[in-house]
Design a protein around this motif. Structure first.
Motif, PDB file in Angstrom:
ATOM      1  N   PRO A  23      -1.038  -0.685 -19.206  1.00 53.18           N
ATOM      2  CA  PRO A  23      -2.455  -0.768 -18.857  1.00 53.18           C
ATOM      3  C   PRO A  23      -2.851  -2.204 -18.508  1.00 53.18           C
ATOM      4  O   PRO A  23      -2.277  -3.163 -19.033  1.00 53.18           O
ATOM      5  CB  PRO A  23      -3.172  -0.307 -20.130  1.00 53.18           C
ATOM      6  N   LEU A  24      -3.810  -2.328 -17.619  1.00 55.94           N
ATOM      7  CA  LEU A  24      -4.332  -3.647 -17.265  1.00 55.94           C
ATOM      8  C   LEU A  24      -5.009  -4.289 -18.473  1.00 55.94           C
ATOM      9  O   LEU A  24      -5.683  -3.611 -19.244  1.00 55.94           O
ATOM     10  CB  LEU A  24      -5.343  -3.538 -16.122  1.00 55.94           C
ATOM     11  N   LYS A  25      -4.842  -5.590 -18.596  1.00 55.15           N
ATOM     12  CA  LYS A  25      -5.461  -6.311 -19.709  1.00 55.15           C
ATOM     13  C   LYS A  25      -6.837  -6.839 -19.342  1.00 55.15           C
ATOM     14  O   LYS A  25      -7.571  -7.302 -20.201  1.00 55.15           O
ATOM     15  CB  LYS A  25      -4.556  -7.463 -20.138  1.00 55.15           C
ATOM     16  N   ARG A  26      -7.171  -6.797 -18.077  1.00 52.62           N
ATOM     17  CA  ARG A  26      -8.484  -7.255 -17.606  1.00 52.62           C
ATOM     18  C   ARG A  26      -8.911  -6.374 -16.429  1.00 52.62           C
ATOM     19  O   ARG A  26      -8.071  -5.700 -15.836  1.00 52.62           O
ATOM     20  CB  ARG A  26      -8.434  -8.728 -17.212  1.00 52.62           C
ATOM     21  N   ILE A  82      -9.784  -5.112 -12.698  1.00 50.79           N
ATOM     22  CA  ILE A  82      -9.156  -5.436 -11.412  1.00 50.79           C
ATOM     23  C   ILE A  82      -9.877  -6.602 -10.738  1.00 50.79           C
ATOM     24  O   ILE A  82      -9.241  -7.456 -10.123  1.00 50.79           O
ATOM     25  CB  ILE A  82      -9.114  -4.190 -10.499  1.00 50.79           C
ATOM     26  N   GLU A  83     -11.179  -6.654 -10.888  1.00 47.13           N
ATOM     27  CA  GLU A  83     -11.970  -7.717 -10.263  1.00 47.13           C
ATOM     28  C   GLU A  83     -11.605  -9.102 -10.789  1.00 47.13           C
ATOM     29  O   GLU A  83     -11.957 -10.110 -10.194  1.00 47.13           O
ATOM     30  CB  GLU A  83     -13.472  -7.471 -10.472  1.00 47.13           C
ATOM     31  N   GLU A  84     -10.890  -9.153 -11.905  1.00 48.42           N
ATOM     32  CA  GLU A  84     -10.465 -10.424 -12.489  1.00 48.42           C
ATOM     33  C   GLU A  84      -8.945 -10.589 -12.451  1.00 48.42           C
ATOM     34  O   GLU A  84      -8.415 -11.578 -12.941  1.00 48.42           O
ATOM     35  CB  GLU A  84     -10.938 -10.513 -13.945  1.00 48.42           C
ATOM     36  N   SER A  85      -8.248  -9.636 -11.871  1.00 43.95           N
ATOM     37  CA  SER A  85      -6.782  -9.606 -11.918  1.00 43.95           C
ATOM     38  C   SER A  85      -6.147 -10.306 -10.727  1.00 43.95           C
ATOM     39  O   SER A  85      -6.687 -10.291  -9.614  1.00 43.95           O
ATOM     40  CB  SER A  85      -6.288  -8.158 -11.948  1.00 43.95           C
ATOM     41  N   LEU A 128       7.036 -12.742 -11.108  1.00 45.21           N
ATOM     42  CA  LEU A 128       5.677 -12.194 -11.206  1.00 45.21           C
ATOM     43  C   LEU A 128       4.986 -12.693 -12.474  1.00 45.21           C
ATOM     44  O   LEU A 128       3.803 -13.054 -12.450  1.00 45.21           O
ATOM     45  CB  LEU A 128       5.716 -10.666 -11.159  1.00 45.21           C
ATOM     46  N   VAL A 129       5.710 -12.737 -13.572  1.00 50.52           N
ATOM     47  CA  VAL A 129       5.147 -13.251 -14.826  1.00 50.52           C
ATOM     48  C   VAL A 129       4.803 -14.736 -14.672  1.00 50.52           C
ATOM     49  O   VAL A 129       3.716 -15.175 -15.055  1.00 50.52           O
ATOM     50  CB  VAL A 129       6.123 -13.023 -16.009  1.00 50.52           C
ATOM     51  N   ASN A 130       5.723 -15.502 -14.072  1.00 49.89           N
ATOM     52  CA  ASN A 130       5.466 -16.937 -13.870  1.00 49.89           C
ATOM     53  C   ASN A 130       4.260 -17.180 -12.973  1.00 49.89           C
ATOM     54  O   ASN A 130       3.553 -18.179 -13.140  1.00 49.89           O
ATOM     55  CB  ASN A 130       6.700 -17.631 -13.288  1.00 49.89           C
ATOM     56  N   ASP A 131       4.034 -16.282 -12.022  1.00 49.20           N
ATOM     57  CA  ASP A 131       2.878 -16.389 -11.126  1.00 49.20           C
ATOM     58  C   ASP A 131       1.607 -15.820 -11.757  1.00 49.20           C
ATOM     59  O   ASP A 131       0.571 -15.750 -11.109  1.00 49.20           O
ATOM     60  CB  ASP A 131       3.152 -15.671  -9.799  1.00 49.20           C
ATOM     61  N   GLN A 132       1.704 -15.390 -13.006  1.00 46.53           N
ATOM     62  CA  GLN A 132       0.581 -14.829 -13.766  1.00 46.53           C
ATOM     63  C   GLN A 132      -0.042 -13.613 -13.078  1.00 46.53           C
ATOM     64  O   GLN A 132      -1.251 -13.436 -13.041  1.00 46.53           O
ATOM     65  CB  GLN A 132      -0.470 -15.899 -14.038  1.00 46.53           C
ATOM     66  N   VAL A 133       0.834 -12.762 -12.545  1.00 43.05           N
ATOM     67  CA  VAL A 133       0.393 -11.537 -11.871  1.00 43.05           C
ATOM     68  C   VAL A 133       0.023 -10.497 -12.927  1.00 43.05           C
ATOM     69  O   VAL A 133       0.769 -10.255 -13.863  1.00 43.05           O
ATOM     70  CB  VAL A 133       1.494 -11.010 -10.932  1.00 43.05           C
ATOM     71  N   ASP A 134      -1.153  -9.893 -12.746  1.00 47.22           N
ATOM     72  CA  ASP A 134      -1.626  -8.836 -13.644  1.00 47.22           C
ATOM     73  C   ASP A 134      -1.294  -7.450 -13.104  1.00 47.22           C
ATOM     74  O   ASP A 134      -1.163  -6.496 -13.865  1.00 47.22           O
ATOM     75  CB  ASP A 134      -3.150  -8.925 -13.795  1.00 47.22           C
TER      76      ASP A 134
END
Length: 184
Positions: free
Chosen positions: A56-59, A61-64, A171-177
């Motif tokens: 699940p998204l942690k934030r 979509i408008e903030e992802s 993707l993790v290093n780029d802080q992708v949600d």
């Protein structure tokens, strides 16, 4: 006559299709008669046997931060093409910077009909749409880079063991949600 396990039949069928797909003639037939290849692919496709992976998204979509990951073989004109002659399938990937215009990309893939994607890259790699959604405030930000594989992979072991985890770490290093996956 001995029974042949269905996964053996699928493996044998995929080997035949992969060998045929490596020929230039088959590539031209694929583009001219995509429904034929679609019918063969459906007959030889494997079914997912486990749970559908979901995080699940942690934030909102408008903030992802959003990235694209495709198996459509989209590459930059300046990048080497995928090795379409590799009998196991090329499990490498290409990095597509976020500011790449469609005019700087080409397709390096044998296993799907490219005709619609050649007309509108957004069908396979909706980067301009992501930028529009960011301008409209519907997504938070766009990742600085996106990733492209070519999906004609007969032996996915290197993908599962090496290149897939490399892309996941990136993707993790780029802080992708949120990663949008576009399969070919």
């Amino acid at each position: 006559m001995a029974k042949i396990h269905s996964s053996s039949k699928v493996g044998f069928g995929r080997k035949i299709i992969f060998t045929l797909a490596q020929s230039k003639l088959m590539g031209k037939l694929t583009e001219k008669y995509p429904k034929l290849i679609d019918r063969i692919s459906v007959k030889l496709g494997s079914e997912w046997s486990g749970d559908v992976p979901w995080t699940p998204l942690k934030r909102p979509i408008e903030e992802s931060r959003v990235a694209l990951v495709t198996s459509g073989g989209i590459i930059l004109k300046s990048q080497p093409p995928f090795d379409l002659n590799d009998p196991k399938g090329d499990c490498s990937y290409r990095v597509i910077p976020s500011n790449t215009p469609p005019s700087e990309t080409v397709i390096s893939h044998l296993f799907y009909d490219h005709s619609d994607v050649k007309v509108d890259l957004e069908i396979m790699f909706p980067l301009a749409t992501l930028h529009r959604l960011q301008r409209e405030g519907k997504v938070g930000s766009i990742a600085p880079r996106h990733f492209s594989f070519q999906g004609g992979i007969h032996d996915p072991s290197p993908l599962v063991e090496k290149t897939g985890p490399e892309v996941a770490r990136s993707l993790v290093n780029d802080q992708v949600d949120l990663a949008i996956l576009t399969p070919a």
